[in-house]
Design an enzyme around this catalytic site. Structure first.
Site, short mmCIF file in Angstrom:
data_model
loop_
_atom_site.label_atom_id
_atom_site.label_comp_id
_atom_site.label_asym_id
_atom_site.label_seq_id
_atom_site.Cartn_x
_atom_site.Cartn_y
_atom_site.Cartn_z
N ASN A 1 -1.80 -7.23 -3.04
CA ASN A 1 -1.36 -6.34 -4.11
C ASN A 1 0.16 -6.27 -4.28
OD1 ASN A 1 -1.54 -3.80 -5.90
ND2 ASN A 1 -0.37 -3.09 -4.12
N ALA B 1 0.81 -1.23 0.00
CA ALA B 1 0.00 0.00 0.00
C ALA B 1 0.83 1.27 0.00
CB ALA B 1 -0.93 -0.01 1.22
N SER B 2 2.12 1.16 -0.20
CA SER B 2 2.99 2.34 -0.10
C SER B 2 3.05 3.14 -1.39
CB SER B 2 4.40 1.92 0.31
OG SER B 2 4.95 1.02 -0.64
N SER C 1 -2.15 -9.79 -13.43
CA SER C 1 -1.72 -8.94 -14.53
C SER C 1 -2.19 -9.57 -15.84
CB SER C 1 -0.21 -8.80 -14.54
OG SER C 1 0.25 -8.14 -15.70
N SER D 1 4.92 -15.61 -12.60
CA SER D 1 4.52 -15.37 -11.21
C SER D 1 3.07 -14.93 -11.12
CB SER D 1 5.43 -14.32 -10.56
OG SER D 1 5.17 -13.01 -11.06
N TYR E 1 8.04 -12.40 -14.60
CA TYR E 1 6.87 -11.71 -14.05
C TYR E 1 5.58 -12.40 -14.48
CZ TYR E 1 3.58 -7.88 -13.15
OH TYR E 1 2.52 -7.13 -12.71
#
Length: 249
Positions: A88, A18-19, A140, A157, A154
């Protein structure tokens, strides 16, 4: 008129990563809709920036590295029962297959795949969920619906997490938990803005999108909110594509 089927009032929601980017936008928008947020990430300074933008009261921030089992256990122990979980947190590294190395690949898998798998597992084993909870996995279109050169690590994953979502949807349905994934196209965020593309290559890539732009974090956040809300009460095991139309090409 106060009717809002997308309201999150009374819901407690945990958001990882969440950063910045999608995670930050989702946390902010969820707070505007009445949710009580628990936000977590590795970077304390950036997580604080997100925290200061949340509306309402009662929110919590927890610094945790979800590639570390002890941090996963600590997070699962301290959180209250959840109405929503947004898995996320994620990283990306673009490399042609001939240059893939074990360290990079393992790091991506730990962050993008194993962390959400084991966090979800711990939450369920410790019964830290309420009836009718909603779990959302951020996957994604890369490697799931669209394949591009250099994106193997990516894509694999994220393909794995999309598959895991379907198994959780099936196994957790008797618990009253809905599980879905959101599959974004390229989104303007720190994850992609690292100078890996020249301006010319970036413009060529954007031109491939039917809507002729990359997404904004809020574009994805609103889709996540739909899945967290009671408006999607009969939706589970679904993959929501939010990509400006790229996957239809």
């Amino acid at each position: 008129m106060s009717y809002n089927p997308f309201s999150l009032a009374g819901k407690t929601i945990l958001i990882t990563g969440a950063s910045s980017g999608i995670g930050r936008a989702t946390a902010i928008e969820c707070s505007k809709l009445g949710a009580t947020l628990i936000i977590t990430a590795r970077n304390e300074e950036r997580l604080n920036e997100t925290f200061t933008q949340l509306e309402g009261k009662g929110h919590q921030k927890i610094i945790a590295d979800l590639t570390i089992n002890d941090d996963i256990d600590r997070l699962a122990n301290v959180i209250p029962p959840l109405d929503g979980l947004v898995n996320n947190a994620g990283i990306i590294k673009t490399l042609p297959i001939q240059f893939i190395n074990e360290n990079d690949f393992v790091n991506i898998l730990r962050t993008n795949t194993l962390a959400p798998v084991f966090l979800t597992q711990r939450i369920c084993k410790k019964k830290k969920y309420n009836r009718n909870a909603s779990f959302v996995f951020i996957s994604s279109i890369g490697g799931v619906f669209v394949t591009t050169p250099g994106n193997a690590m990516y894509g694999m994953s994220k393909n794995a997490i999309n598959s895991f979502m379907k198994f959780t949807a099936l196994e957790f349905a008797p618990k009253g938990i809905r599980c879905n994934s959101v599959n974004p196209g390229t989104v303007e965020s720190p994850l992609i803005n690292k100078g890996t593309l020249s301006q010319e290559d970036r413009e060529k890539n954007i031109a491939k999108y039917p809507l002729k732009r990359y997404g904004q974090p809020q574009d994805v956040a609103f889709g996540i909110i739909y899945l967290l809300s009671d408006a999607s009460a009969w939706v589970t095991g679904a993959s929501l594509i939010i990509d400006g139309g790229l996957a239809i090409l």
